[in-house]
Design a protein around this motif. Structure first.
Motif, PDB file in Angstrom:
ATOM      1  N   GLU A 176      -7.087 -42.411  -8.008  1.00 56.05           N
ATOM      2  CA  GLU A 176      -6.083 -41.491  -7.376  1.00 56.05           C
ATOM      3  C   GLU A 176      -6.799 -39.807  -7.164  1.00 56.05           C
ATOM      4  O   GLU A 176      -7.523 -39.477  -7.996  1.00 56.05           O
ATOM      5  CB  GLU A 176      -4.937 -41.058  -8.650  1.00 56.05           C
ATOM      6  N   ALA A 177      -6.125 -39.445  -6.128  1.00 59.50           N
ATOM      7  CA  ALA A 177      -6.849 -38.270  -5.610  1.00 59.50           C
ATOM      8  C   ALA A 177      -6.595 -36.992  -6.618  1.00 59.50           C
ATOM      9  O   ALA A 177      -7.151 -36.199  -6.711  1.00 59.50           O
ATOM     10  CB  ALA A 177      -6.065 -37.945  -4.388  1.00 59.50           C
ATOM     11  N   GLN A 210       1.727 -33.821  -0.703  1.00 62.93           N
ATOM     12  CA  GLN A 210       0.269 -34.184  -1.291  1.00 62.93           C
ATOM     13  C   GLN A 210      -0.585 -32.884  -1.476  1.00 62.93           C
ATOM     14  O   GLN A 210      -1.302 -32.951  -2.575  1.00 62.93           O
ATOM     15  CB  GLN A 210      -0.383 -35.441  -0.566  1.00 62.93           C
ATOM     16  N   THR A 240     -12.315 -39.053  -5.014  1.00 65.81           N
ATOM     17  CA  THR A 240     -11.703 -39.880  -6.015  1.00 65.81           C
ATOM     18  C   THR A 240     -10.909 -41.077  -5.184  1.00 65.81           C
ATOM     19  O   THR A 240     -10.998 -42.199  -5.391  1.00 65.81           O
ATOM     20  CB  THR A 240     -11.155 -39.300  -7.073  1.00 65.81           C
ATOM     21  N   GLN A 241     -10.254 -40.271  -4.288  1.00 66.94           N
ATOM     22  CA  GLN A 241      -9.420 -41.270  -3.370  1.00 66.94           C
ATOM     23  C   GLN A 241     -10.337 -42.517  -2.562  1.00 66.94           C
ATOM     24  O   GLN A 241     -10.002 -43.468  -2.468  1.00 66.94           O
ATOM     25  CB  GLN A 241      -8.453 -40.607  -2.191  1.00 66.94           C
ATOM     26  N   SER A 242     -11.369 -42.120  -2.022  1.00 68.67           N
ATOM     27  CA  SER A 242     -12.401 -42.761  -1.595  1.00 68.67           C
ATOM     28  C   SER A 242     -12.947 -44.017  -2.311  1.00 68.67           C
ATOM     29  O   SER A 242     -13.379 -45.032  -1.997  1.00 68.67           O
ATOM     30  CB  SER A 242     -13.252 -41.845  -0.741  1.00 68.67           C
ATOM     31  N   SER A 262      -5.266 -43.915 -12.693  1.00 65.66           N
ATOM     32  CA  SER A 262      -6.435 -44.534 -11.751  1.00 65.66           C
ATOM     33  C   SER A 262      -6.503 -45.919 -11.982  1.00 65.66           C
ATOM     34  O   SER A 262      -6.796 -46.802 -11.073  1.00 65.66           O
ATOM     35  CB  SER A 262      -7.539 -43.763 -12.028  1.00 65.66           C
ATOM     36  N   GLY A 296     -10.415 -34.306  -4.437  1.00 67.14           N
ATOM     37  CA  GLY A 296      -9.390 -35.335  -4.339  1.00 67.14           C
ATOM     38  C   GLY A 296      -9.612 -36.559  -3.399  1.00 67.14           C
ATOM     39  O   GLY A 296      -9.524 -37.506  -3.474  1.00 67.14           O
ATOM     40  N   ALA A 297     -10.364 -36.139  -2.411  1.00 62.53           N
ATOM     41  CA  ALA A 297     -10.609 -36.851  -1.349  1.00 62.53           C
ATOM     42  C   ALA A 297     -11.884 -38.082  -1.695  1.00 62.53           C
ATOM     43  O   ALA A 297     -11.827 -39.161  -1.670  1.00 62.53           O
ATOM     44  CB  ALA A 297     -11.284 -36.387  -0.247  1.00 62.53           C
ATOM     45  N   SER A 313      -3.416 -47.582 -10.849  1.00 63.48           N
ATOM     46  CA  SER A 313      -3.529 -47.825  -9.606  1.00 63.48           C
ATOM     47  C   SER A 313      -4.132 -48.635  -8.922  1.00 63.48           C
ATOM     48  O   SER A 313      -3.975 -49.698  -7.777  1.00 63.48           O
ATOM     49  CB  SER A 313      -3.420 -46.495  -9.070  1.00 63.48           C
TER      50      SER A 313
END
Length: 463
Positions: free
Chosen positions: A269-270, A85, A263-265, A197, A260-261, A200
């Protein structure tokens, strides 16, 4: 009272992890090198290494060795996944930094026509085929609508890193058609992250209108924050690192990982955040590719190959022994190729490009490579795909990447060489000697380097 320290990693777990990374990287280097010698993208060899070490061969021929080196223990595989990742985020971020926004603005109309038709047609075909295929291929817990949308996304993406690497290896990067393919591929990739995104979020949160609206709100929020806050923040961070290449590399890595963190939060998608951050980095004043050359070397030479081998480990070619899976795989491959060539060709003809330029654009944009692999990995992680469908998507990525070089050779031999391309080649430090078939043409102007003029160059000798 002091908290008890977290236990360190089990020695055996560490041993297996180190052996995994070492064996996978060595396999990627050897088979990647072999693929390059055969005129294929190195990603083909790296993926093949994973397939050979996975259940398709090693797991079948030597199950004991396979179970020891690649145990089914989730905690052990999560270490390898985490390694991969980080590789993906840095690779996607560096790819975003390669975007030439100034060139896109100058040729935005043609690029938009080619990219939009190259997006809409394969997306529509993928969704249309996805609904009936969902009954055959979709895992039981996956919603047919989500599966169909995911297949559409997988069909419409291109792979900017593979396109760029292929064109550079073939000494075609300076050609006008190549630049157009890169611009169109960039737009396709950006749209692909956007749609990935959404799909997902739908796979995780369901298909409610409120969930979709929230996802779209988050996407718009990310783009707004990127323009208003992200751009000056990235510029300030890069100015802080000015004067030290090591500091610039560290800052770029930190920015990409934190993006990346973020957008993941938000449930996105990161990789979408990493891509947007990469675009901001590449568009910063004074930034050039040489600033991140050491990071690019580590990512392309160490991190990314391990990720691609890891992706290949999850491919099980034995699934193709099932007639319905084999037929479905051929249908998906056909849709992928026809859709992208038809889309890119239509956009090229609307822009009044020649049929050979249209073929070259289709060949370049049809190469899905790394982006398709990342999309497939996301689908597998979210439960949208199972082993059989994942194998099909990965094979589409490999076959389309293998198709690109020979088709580009055929098409580019018939695309007339322009004076602007000659100037671009000279600026890159190249020359026309022993690279071109030259036919004198009356009334042409001598070239700037004393060689043949642009009007005299008629056919490229592509290796």
């Amino acid at each position: 009272m002091l908290a008890a320290p977290v236990p360190s990693m089990d020695p055996h777990t560490l041993l297996v992890f180190l052996l995994q990374v070492g064996v996978l990287l060595l396999s990627a280097i050897l088979l990647g090198r072999l693929a390059s010698r055969m005129g294929l993208p190195s990603i083909v060899g790296e993926l093949t290494a994973g397939v050979l070490l996975g259940p398709s061969l090693l797991g079948w021929a030597a199950p004991g060795l396979s179970a020891w080196l690649l145990p089914a223990d989730p905690a052990q595989m999560h270490l390898l996944d985490a390694f991969g990742q980080i590789a993906v985020l840095l690779l996607v971020g560096l790819t975003g930094a390669e975007m030439d926004l100034a060139l896109m603005r100058r040729r935005r109309r043609t690029a938009l026509q080619v990219s939009l038709s190259g997006l809409i047609i394969p997306l529509a075909l993928g969704i249309a085929v996805g609904f009936p295929l969902a009954k055959v291929l979709s895992p039981g817990r996956s919603d047919p609508t989500v599966f169909a949308l995911f297949l559409g996304v997988a069909m419409c993406v291109s792979a900017l890193p593979v396109i760029a690497k292929t064109l550079m290896d073939m000494n075609l990067i300076h050609r006008d058609v190549s630049q157009l393919a890169l611009m169109s591929g960039t737009i396709d990739d950006a749209f692909g992250w956007f749609m990935l995104s959404i799909v997902s979020a739908m796979a995780v949160g369901g298909l409610g209108a409120d969930d979709i609206a929230l996802t779209l709100t988050h996407l718009l929020l990310v783009l707004l924050v990127a323009v208003v806050i992200g751009r000056p923040l990235v510029r300030a961070a890069l100015r802080f690192g000015k004067g030290s290449q090591e500091r610039v590399v560290s800052i770029v890595a930190v920015l990409i990982l934190l993006a990346g963190a973020s957008t993941q939060s938000l449930g996105l998608e990161a990789v979408f955040g990493a891509f947007v951050c990469g675009v901001l980095i590449g568009s910063s004043r004074g930034f050039t590719a040489k600033h991140t050359a050491p990071l690019r070397t580590v990512v392309l030479g160490v991190l990314a190959p391990v990720f691609f081998v890891t992706a290949g480990l999850r491919v099980d070619l034995r699934a193709l022994a099932q007639p319905q899976v084999l037929v479905a795989g051929l249908v998906v491959l056909g849709i992928a190729v026809v859709g992208k060539f038809a889309g890119a060709g239509l956009g090229a003809r609307l822009s009044r490009l020649s049929k050979w330029e249209a073929l070259a654009l289709g060949a370049g944009m049809n190469a899905r490579g790394v982006i398709e692999i990342i999309v497939a990995m996301v689908g597998l992680r979210l439960g949208i795909l199972d082993t059989a469908t994942y194998t099909i998507i990965v094979l589409v990525a490999v076959v389309t990447s293998v198709m690109a070089p020979p088709l580009l050779r055929v098409a580019m031999r018939r695309v007339e060489y322009t004076e602007e391309e000659e100037l671009r080649l000279i600026a890159r430090g190249g020359g026309l000697d022993e690279k071109w078939d030259v036919t004198p043409t009356p009334g042409t102007t001598p070239a700037l380097d004393g060689g043949p003029s642009a009007g005299e160059v008629r056919e490229q000798k592509v290796p």
